[in-house]
Design a protein around this motif. Structure first.
Motif, mmCIF file in Angstrom:
data_model
loop_
_atom_site.group_PDB
_atom_site.id
_atom_site.type_symbol
_atom_site.label_atom_id
_atom_site.label_comp_id
_atom_site.label_asym_id
_atom_site.label_seq_id
_atom_site.Cartn_x
_atom_site.Cartn_y
_atom_site.Cartn_z
ATOM 1 N N GLU A 64 -50.264 -36.981 35.566
ATOM 2 C CA GLU A 64 -49.345 -37.290 36.671
ATOM 3 C C GLU A 64 -47.828 -36.044 35.966
ATOM 4 N N LYS A 66 -48.699 -35.497 33.109
ATOM 5 C CA LYS A 66 -49.302 -34.245 32.102
ATOM 6 C C LYS A 66 -49.528 -32.699 32.955
ATOM 7 N N ALA A 67 -49.581 -32.801 34.091
ATOM 8 C CA ALA A 67 -49.101 -32.341 35.208
ATOM 9 C C ALA A 67 -47.471 -31.771 35.229
ATOM 10 N N ALA A 68 -46.551 -32.902 35.159
ATOM 11 C CA ALA A 68 -45.172 -32.701 35.333
ATOM 12 C C ALA A 68 -44.534 -31.937 34.318
ATOM 13 N N GLU A 70 -46.585 -30.112 31.936
ATOM 14 C CA GLU A 70 -47.292 -29.068 32.505
ATOM 15 C C GLU A 70 -45.968 -27.530 33.198
ATOM 16 N N LYS A 71 -45.614 -28.632 33.968
ATOM 17 C CA LYS A 71 -44.861 -27.689 34.808
ATOM 18 C C LYS A 71 -43.483 -27.230 34.578
ATOM 19 N N ASP A 72 -42.644 -28.636 33.515
ATOM 20 C CA ASP A 72 -41.374 -28.192 33.006
ATOM 21 C C ASP A 72 -41.550 -27.039 32.164
ATOM 22 N N ARG A 73 -42.842 -26.855 31.171
ATOM 23 C CA ARG A 73 -43.060 -26.100 30.351
ATOM 24 C C ARG A 73 -43.067 -24.191 30.779
ATOM 25 N N ALA A 74 -44.073 -24.186 31.501
ATOM 26 C CA ALA A 74 -44.113 -23.665 32.773
ATOM 27 C C ALA A 74 -42.341 -22.601 33.182
ATOM 28 N N THR A 75 -41.646 -23.761 33.643
ATOM 29 C CA THR A 75 -40.429 -22.961 33.902
ATOM 30 C C THR A 75 -39.502 -22.859 33.523
ATOM 31 N N ARG A 76 -39.475 -23.703 31.990
ATOM 32 C CA ARG A 76 -38.646 -23.875 30.656
ATOM 33 C C ARG A 76 -38.396 -22.900 30.400
ATOM 34 N N GLN A 78 -37.747 -19.197 31.977
ATOM 35 C CA GLN A 78 -37.087 -19.164 32.934
ATOM 36 C C GLN A 78 -35.884 -19.053 32.713
#
Length: 137
Positions: A64, A66-68, A70-76, A78
């Protein structure tokens, strides 16, 4: 007051919980012995089960996290506004700033000397100053 309608399974579960909770350790051991249960083996099985449960929970928590991340990196990317890099204009390598403060007290340039001399000439030039009215010299 509404009538409490419990199913047979609910009442049985409550009775079992109550019997286990209110029973003494000696009574529980005596019942287990009469039933042919090995308490030590049961305890070992429960400890092993708890260890695997702890490992599984830790693994789920890591997934969980790692997923959070990864999600943060993907949206950061932007959410970040990039600022243009300011670069100095086309300055020659031998550029020397005009003011003493900008040069941090390094030696005076020829331009500085001429400017200071001009300022001193203007300062001591009586014709450059307006006439004093109403005052005696």
């Amino acid at each position: 007051m509404a009538k409490d309608k419990k199913t047979f399974q609910d009442r049985l579960a409550e009775e079992i919980d109550e019997a286990i909770t209110n029973g003494s350790d000696e009574d529980v051991r005596k019942e287990a012995d009469e039933a042919g249960e090995d308490i030590a083996a049961f305890g070992d099985r429960m400890r092993a089960w708890l260890e695997t449960a702890k490992d599984e929970v830790a693994e789920m928590a890591m997934k969980e996290a790692k997923a959070a991340a990864e999600k943060d990196r993907a949206t950061r990317e932007q959410n970040v506004v990039s600022m243009p890099q300011r670069r100095p204009g086309s300055r020659p390598d031998s550029f020397m700033p005009d003011t003493v403060a900008a040069r941090h007290g390094k030696k005076l340039s020829e331009r500085d000397r001429k400017g200071i001399e001009k300022d001193l000439e203007d300062l001591f030039d009586d014709d450059a100053w307006p006439d004093k009215k109403g005052e005696d010299e």
